[in-house]
Enzyme design. Structure first.
Site, PDB file in Angstrom:
ATOM      1  N   ILE A   1      14.109 -28.634 -44.953  1.00  0.00           N
ATOM      2  CA  ILE A   1      14.808 -29.920 -44.946  1.00  0.00           C
ATOM      3  C   ILE A   1      16.278 -29.681 -45.267  1.00  0.00           C
ATOM      4  O   ILE A   1      16.592 -28.899 -46.167  1.00  0.00           O
ATOM      5  CB  ILE A   1      14.181 -30.889 -45.968  1.00  0.00           C
ATOM      6  CG1 ILE A   1      12.750 -31.260 -45.545  1.00  0.00           C
ATOM      7  CG2 ILE A   1      15.019 -32.146 -46.132  1.00  0.00           C
ATOM      8  CD1 ILE A   1      12.008 -32.116 -46.550  1.00  0.00           C
TER       9      ILE A   1
ATOM     10  N   ARG B   1      15.044 -18.465 -49.963  1.00  0.00           N
ATOM     11  CA  ARG B   1      14.850 -19.810 -49.418  1.00  0.00           C
ATOM     12  C   ARG B   1      14.229 -19.790 -48.029  1.00  0.00           C
ATOM     13  O   ARG B   1      14.655 -19.039 -47.151  1.00  0.00           O
ATOM     14  CB  ARG B   1      16.182 -20.554 -49.353  1.00  0.00           C
ATOM     15  CG  ARG B   1      16.023 -22.012 -48.873  1.00  0.00           C
ATOM     16  CD  ARG B   1      17.358 -22.679 -48.633  1.00  0.00           C
ATOM     17  NE  ARG B   1      17.182 -24.066 -48.186  1.00  0.00           N
ATOM     18  CZ  ARG B   1      18.068 -24.738 -47.474  1.00  0.00           C
ATOM     19  NH1 ARG B   1      19.204 -24.169 -47.120  1.00  0.00           N
ATOM     20  NH2 ARG B   1      17.833 -25.987 -47.098  1.00  0.00           N
TER      21      ARG B   1
ATOM     22  N   CYS C   1      10.703 -21.976 -51.355  1.00  0.00           N
ATOM     23  CA  CYS C   1      11.326 -20.692 -51.647  1.00  0.00           C
ATOM     24  C   CYS C   1      10.454 -19.897 -52.596  1.00  0.00           C
ATOM     25  O   CYS C   1       9.389 -20.334 -53.028  1.00  0.00           O
ATOM     26  CB  CYS C   1      12.713 -20.882 -52.255  1.00  0.00           C
ATOM     27  SG  CYS C   1      12.704 -21.469 -53.956  1.00  0.00           S
TER      28      CYS C   1
ATOM     29  N   GLY D   1       8.976 -25.777 -53.068  1.00  0.00           N
ATOM     30  CA  GLY D   1       8.105 -26.873 -52.686  1.00  0.00           C
ATOM     31  C   GLY D   1       8.805 -27.896 -51.820  1.00  0.00           C
ATOM     32  O   GLY D   1       9.864 -27.639 -51.237  1.00  0.00           O
TER      33      GLY D   1
END
Length: 643
Positions: A54, A50, A2, A80
């Site tokens: 995942i 964002r 993000c 990250g």
């Protein structure tokens, strides 16, 4: 993944500034087009965008987590990926009965921080810049990954402490923080010499960067307390003769690299791979296809002969069985994209290779949401040709200071272009004097001619001397690698990798820059890194049977861009001349002298291409961020969440 922005206020007015923070974070929309929003309590306000990779349906940010009895104690904002999050979650469950509400990696960071404190950052395998606000202790913890893969800009003023993934968001929030936005003359001079702004500097005096491998504690109204938790070291390792011992080392390299690639493939979206004609990206792609047989690889190049690895990359893709996509960049679109690219960069980076990287990232984003790449292999395994320089200069190593001065005077008397002049000049200098990374745009004589206010006391030694001080007693190649890890890698390579991919809402992952890979690389002896015939010797041996033979022992080409030719011809000359004529940076640069350099370059009197590109990139940056004269056409990229 993000773009994050946060302010720890000095007067508990976070609720009042939250709406303005939401506006300031919008200029990082490209870093996270899937979700955006703000959060605040009395002291802290967060803004975020964002890019969902995942646990797409959950793991929203800012993420709240806490132990039983206070389940929302912490507020996290995070940029990250943590690749060993599954293993860490299992350990936290087993040893601490930690409870998780999502399937993502974000919760792992907060839980690890709660149970292990600041030491948690040493356990994370990944790329990260994050902030955790402890609502109970009323203190902020921020951290950045060991190698500086993900950026984190910081600023401290009367209004509080700010942090962001991109500097432009802090510029938008400058009035809230009360920070100094004057241009830093020392950072400007460092940029001209190095072709990038070295950490922790930026070109704005009031904005710095949290350095790679560092974390900081900040309390309301206080100064940040910064700690370095990771310092890469290349200890002296004895060379052990014998094929069996050498083969053990090669097997270890192959094993740890395969493990790193496997973990870097963890995602709930499609993962592709960049592929050039070199060994590094080819190794990553060859290992990645073992986990994704439908792997797509991407490369870019130019139509001009000698400035493209497209054919080699295509042959590599065919050899490993990957579907391959090619993007060819022409000079017209190259020039047109410069203002947009510089806007994304935040601070100028005068590396023309970032332009084709921008275009291949844009092409890749049409197919995938994540790509792997080979950055970091040269710094870890000894891949740059200049690392062989100590071998050629070995006869000079015994010279006394007086003899070095005599050799320098002899070099000065030789005319430019005379054989042996460069050897004498380099041999007359110590390693600390002559080596400050791969990019050397300006020497003092040129700086005097183009800078209005030249400070000869500001040199590359400002940046490199503290780094060299950490490596006393190491072999010269290890010392050069150490310098590059702190300068060239995090100042140029990783900046362009992050900025050009995130400009296109594409996540780039770098499996070579993994703590476990580094633990193996740091133990490779000097003689197994560099020989008179090749670089990255140990890595090449380790990749036998993984990388196709036509690439394995191929000389490093790098990523040459034909600006030397384009600046002399119709492709870029008129464009460059207009940039000089329209620039409002005359109070910093002698634009007349720059114009003269362009004419000398065009006529063939001298090759000023690297210096011209450094200057023109700065002028474009100044036109965007200082004069506000140049207004890039920024696309508000919108992509599906689940490619």
């Amino acid at each position: 993944m993000c773009g994050l922005l946060g302010i720890l206020t000095a007067d508990r007015n976070a609720a009042a500034i939250a709406p303005e923070l939401g506006e300031a974070v919008h200029c990082m929309r490209h870093r996270g087009p899937d979700e955006s929003g703000t959060w605040h309590d009395d002291d802290v306000a967060y803004g975020f965008n964002r890019l969902a990779i995942i646990d797409i349906a959950h793991s929203h940010q800012p993420l709240r987590w806490g132990p039983a009895g206070n389940p929302e104690r912490y507020a996290l904002t995070f940029n990250g990926e943590i690749y060993n999050y599954l293993e860490l979650r299992e350990e936290l469950r087993r040893d601490h009965d930690a409870v998780f509400q999502t399937e993502g990696d974000s919760e792992t960071i907060v839980a690890a921080f709660h149970y292990w404190g600041a030491h948690a950052v040493r356990r994370l395998r990944g790329m990260f810049a994050f902030a955790v606000w402890d609502t109970e202790k009323r203190e902020l913890f921020i951290a950045r990954d060991p190698f500086g893969i993900k950026p984190l800009f910081i600023a401290h003023g009367a209004g509080g402490f700010g942090f962001a993934s991109e500097k432009k968001s802090l510029l938008e929030a400058a009035d809230l923080l009360g920070i100094d936005l004057s241009i830093d003359p020392r950072a400007t001079e460092h940029y001209l010499v190095l072709q990038y702004v070295p950490e922790p500097e930026t070109l704005h005096t009031g904005i710095r960067r949290l350095e790679s491998g560092s974390y900081a504690w900040i309390r309301p109204g206080g100064e940040p307390e910064i700690t370095r938790y990771f310092t890469p070291r290349f200890p002296v390792v004895p060379f052990v003769r014998g094929k069996s011992e050498a083969q053990k080392r090669y097997n270890e390299i192959a094993r740890v690299l395969e493990d790193s690639v496997a973990k870097h493939m963890r995602a709930d979206v499609t993962v592709g791979s960049f592929l050039s004609g070199g060994i590094d990206s080819t190794a990553i792609a060859a290992l990645a296809i073992r986990h994704n047989p439908d792997l797509i690889t991407f490369t870019t190049g130019f139509q001009r002969e000698g400035y493209s690895e497209v054919d080699v990359a295509a042959e590599s893709a065919e050899a490993i069985g990957a579907r391959h996509v090619v993007k060819i960049v022409g000079p017209e679109e190259f020039a047109q994209a410069i203002p947009e690219i510089v806007w994304y960069l935040d601070d100028p980076v005068a590396d023309p290779a970032l332009v084709p990287l921008y275009f291949v990232a844009r092409e890749a984003r049409k197919h995938v949401k994540v790509v792997l790449s080979g950055e970091g292999a040269d710094e870890l395994f000894g891949g740059y040709t200049i690392y062989r320089e100590p071998l050629s200069l070995r006869p000079f190593s015994a010279l006394t200071p007086g003899m070095r001065r005599a050799a320098s005077r002899m070099s000065d008397r030789l005319p430019e272009g005379r054989r042996g002049k460069s050897l004498l000049q380099r041999g007359s200098q110590t390693l600390e004097e002559r080596y400050y990374g791969n990019a050397r745009s300006f020497q003092d004589a040129h700086l005097r001619s183009v800078l209005r206010d030249f400070h000869p006391e500001w040199t590359h030694m400002d940046v490199t001397a503290p780094i060299y001080a950490q490596s006393e007693g190491w072999d010269p190649v290890a010392r050069m690698q150490h310098v590059d890890l702190f300068t060239w890698l995090r100042g140029d390579i990783l900046v362009k990798a992050d900025k050009m991919t995130m400009a296109n809402s594409l996540e780039l992952r770098v499996p070579f820059l993994d703590p476990e890979v580094f633990k193996v690389a740091e133990r490779i002896p000097y003689k197994q890194k560099i020989t008179r015939d090749t670089t990255k010797y140990a890595l090449r041996q380790a990749l036998e049977g993984i990388v196709p033979p036509h690439v394995l022992h191929r000389d490093k080409l790098g990523f040459p861009v034909p600006i030397r030719h384009w600046l002399r011809g119709p492709e870029l000359y008129e464009w460059a001349r207009s940039q000089i004529a329209e620039s409002g940076a005359d109070h910093i640069l002698n634009l007349q002298a720059v114009g003269q350099m362009l004419e000398e370059h065009r006529s063939g009197i001298a090759d000023h291409s690297r210096r011209l590109w450094t200057l023109i990139t700065f002028m474009v940056w100044h036109g965007i961020f200082v004069e506000k004269r140049i207004k890039p056409q920024i696309q508000d990229h919108q992509y599906p969440v689940t490619l």
